[in-house]
Design an enzyme around this catalytic site. Sequence first.
Site, PDB file in Angstrom:
ATOM      1  N   SER A   1       4.469  21.017  11.563  1.00  0.00           N
ATOM      2  CA  SER A   1       3.640  19.855  11.877  1.00  0.00           C
ATOM      3  C   SER A   1       2.195  20.048  11.431  1.00  0.00           C
ATOM      4  CB  SER A   1       3.686  19.581  13.380  1.00  0.00           C
ATOM      5  OG  SER A   1       3.338  20.743  14.102  1.00  0.00           O
TER       6      SER A   1
ATOM      7  N   ASN B   1       3.700  24.012  24.607  1.00  0.00           N
ATOM      8  CA  ASN B   1       3.975  22.695  25.200  1.00  0.00           C
ATOM      9  C   ASN B   1       2.785  22.164  25.988  1.00  0.00           C
ATOM     10  OD1 ASN B   1       6.428  23.096  24.068  1.00  0.00           O
ATOM     11  ND2 ASN B   1       7.579  23.307  25.983  1.00  0.00           N
TER      12      ASN B   1
ATOM     13  N   HIS C   1      -3.174 -27.418  18.654  1.00  0.00           N
ATOM     14  CA  HIS C   1      -2.142 -27.683  17.631  1.00  0.00           C
ATOM     15  C   HIS C   1      -2.741 -27.750  16.226  1.00  0.00           C
ATOM     16  CE1 HIS C   1       0.317 -29.025  21.107  1.00  0.00           C
ATOM     17  NE2 HIS C   1      -0.805 -29.608  21.490  1.00  0.00           N
TER      18      HIS C   1
ATOM     19  N   SER D   1     -10.540 -12.558  -8.145  1.00  0.00           N
ATOM     20  CA  SER D   1      -9.198 -12.562  -8.719  1.00  0.00           C
ATOM     21  C   SER D   1      -9.293 -12.076 -10.159  1.00  0.00           C
ATOM     22  CB  SER D   1      -8.635 -13.982  -8.674  1.00  0.00           C
ATOM     23  OG  SER D   1      -7.661 -14.153  -9.688  1.00  0.00           O
TER      24      SER D   1
ATOM     25  N   LYS E   1     -12.380 -17.642  -7.884  1.00  0.00           N
ATOM     26  CA  LYS E   1     -11.941 -17.163  -6.569  1.00  0.00           C
ATOM     27  C   LYS E   1     -12.920 -16.235  -5.871  1.00  0.00           C
ATOM     28  CE  LYS E   1      -7.445 -18.151  -5.963  1.00  0.00           C
ATOM     29  NZ  LYS E   1      -6.766 -18.297  -4.718  1.00  0.00           N
TER      30      LYS E   1
ATOM     31  N   GLU F   1      -7.715 -10.830   5.665  1.00  0.00           N
ATOM     32  CA  GLU F   1      -6.259 -10.804   5.427  1.00  0.00           C
ATOM     33  C   GLU F   1      -5.677  -9.418   5.694  1.00  0.00           C
ATOM     34  OE1 GLU F   1      -5.536 -12.431   1.524  1.00  0.00           O
ATOM     35  OE2 GLU F   1      -6.539 -14.296   2.044  1.00  0.00           O
TER      36      GLU F   1
END
Length: 457
Positions: free
Chosen positions: A23, A110, A156, A277, A283, A290
């Site tokens: 690990s 542990n 809505h 872009s 753009k 995002e």
Amino acid sequence: MAQLWGGRFTKETDKLVYAFNASIGFDKRLLTQDIEGSIVHARMLGNQGILTQKETEEITGGLVSILEDVEHGKLVIDESFEDIHSFVEAVLTERIGEAGKKLHTGRSRNDQVALDMRLYTRYQVQETDLLLKRLLEVLIRIMEENLETYMPGFTHLQKAQPLTLAHHMGAYFEMFWRDRLRMRDILERMNYCPLGAGALAGTTYPLDREYTAGELGFAGPTLNSMDSVSDRDYLLEFLSALSIVMMHLSRFSEEIILWNSDEYRFIEMDDAYSTGSSIMPQKKNPDIAELVRGKTGRVYGDLMALLTVMKGLPLAYNKDMQEDKEAAFDAFDTVKDCILLFTGMLDTIKFRKDRMAQSAMKGFTNATDAADYLVGKGVPFREAHGIVGRLVLYCIEKNTSIDALPLSEMQAISDKFEEDIYDAVSLKTCVDKRLTIGAPGREAMEKVIAVYKEYLK
Ligand code: ARG
């Protein structure tokens, strides 16, 4: 291959098995906590007469030198060791000789890993909390600057009633405030020290667990040794709190993406937080928002992974639990980056007050207020609702708005309309009359902002 065991084995571990089991590739990030815990453990062994004073000093001095050397690049963590615990013990023994072999007295990996992970997580909870605080400070600034920035409120995703940008930001302030409260709760519940639990059943040495707990900043030692080495609840709590933070950031991101679209144009994103872009020169994309929205899925995944790892484990320690680390670390890093980047993005956004107000004036956001106006003139609300419904229909046919309609045309629908209707349905009145606590009216908002500022102090 370098491992801490081997006495009862007659064969070398298979190379693939060794690599699968190891690990160090990810638990190397627990170095500081591992050394901190070992120093306190050694001091305690010294105080209890389990180690001599000389041995204690050699061990603590050696551990400090290892940490310093790694920090200054003079010592590189050797990933051929099984885990960070083996690496530290091996380097210590190489540096100070025999005494190094006594550090692990009265301890198991542990309880050692349980401690390291708890110390590391505690630190991460605090770091996350600080980042959330910074986000709240940016929100307060935007709120104070936009007490009269009118915009439509939506249900809505349809325009509903007018409110202000300050009020909209206030909703997020509440969410991230609760997120901070969750951090505080988690810290309080997790802050007990598992060191001294041994492999699962404590030890026969007269360890002073109160001492180690106190030195490491815990409220006290944990009270059941099996639970101490098996508990990952605190991690699950933190990962769920982080998932909720991400859910909040993701909703906020979604709104920013919408507001940044050509259809809304409520905001102008700073060039430093947007991307272009490769093919479409016009753009300017809201990639940060995002990505934050996208990374939310990843953090939920980390939470699900750990919940699933833990669900069938018998007491006490099982190697499955080594799987807690990569998921947890991924979530810690992802959420911190997201809060940091989101805060920077939010702080540099320019709000188009003109566009927001224009939008609030369209879509009949003042229809409820027109009905309330009629109620004020003695019309029962249900009837007023019907009258304004007809008024709206009329406006839609004429492609106009309530406030732009001549009084005579309104009166043709109800003779209760008088000249004061225009003031009653103006954006400013619609918002400023909403003065119950928690509503967007200026005076109500000022009271709430005072509460927020007091809290942030
Ligand atoms: N790498 C292990 C973990 O993360 C450390 C504990 C190992 N204990 C053991 N009994 N093999 O869980």
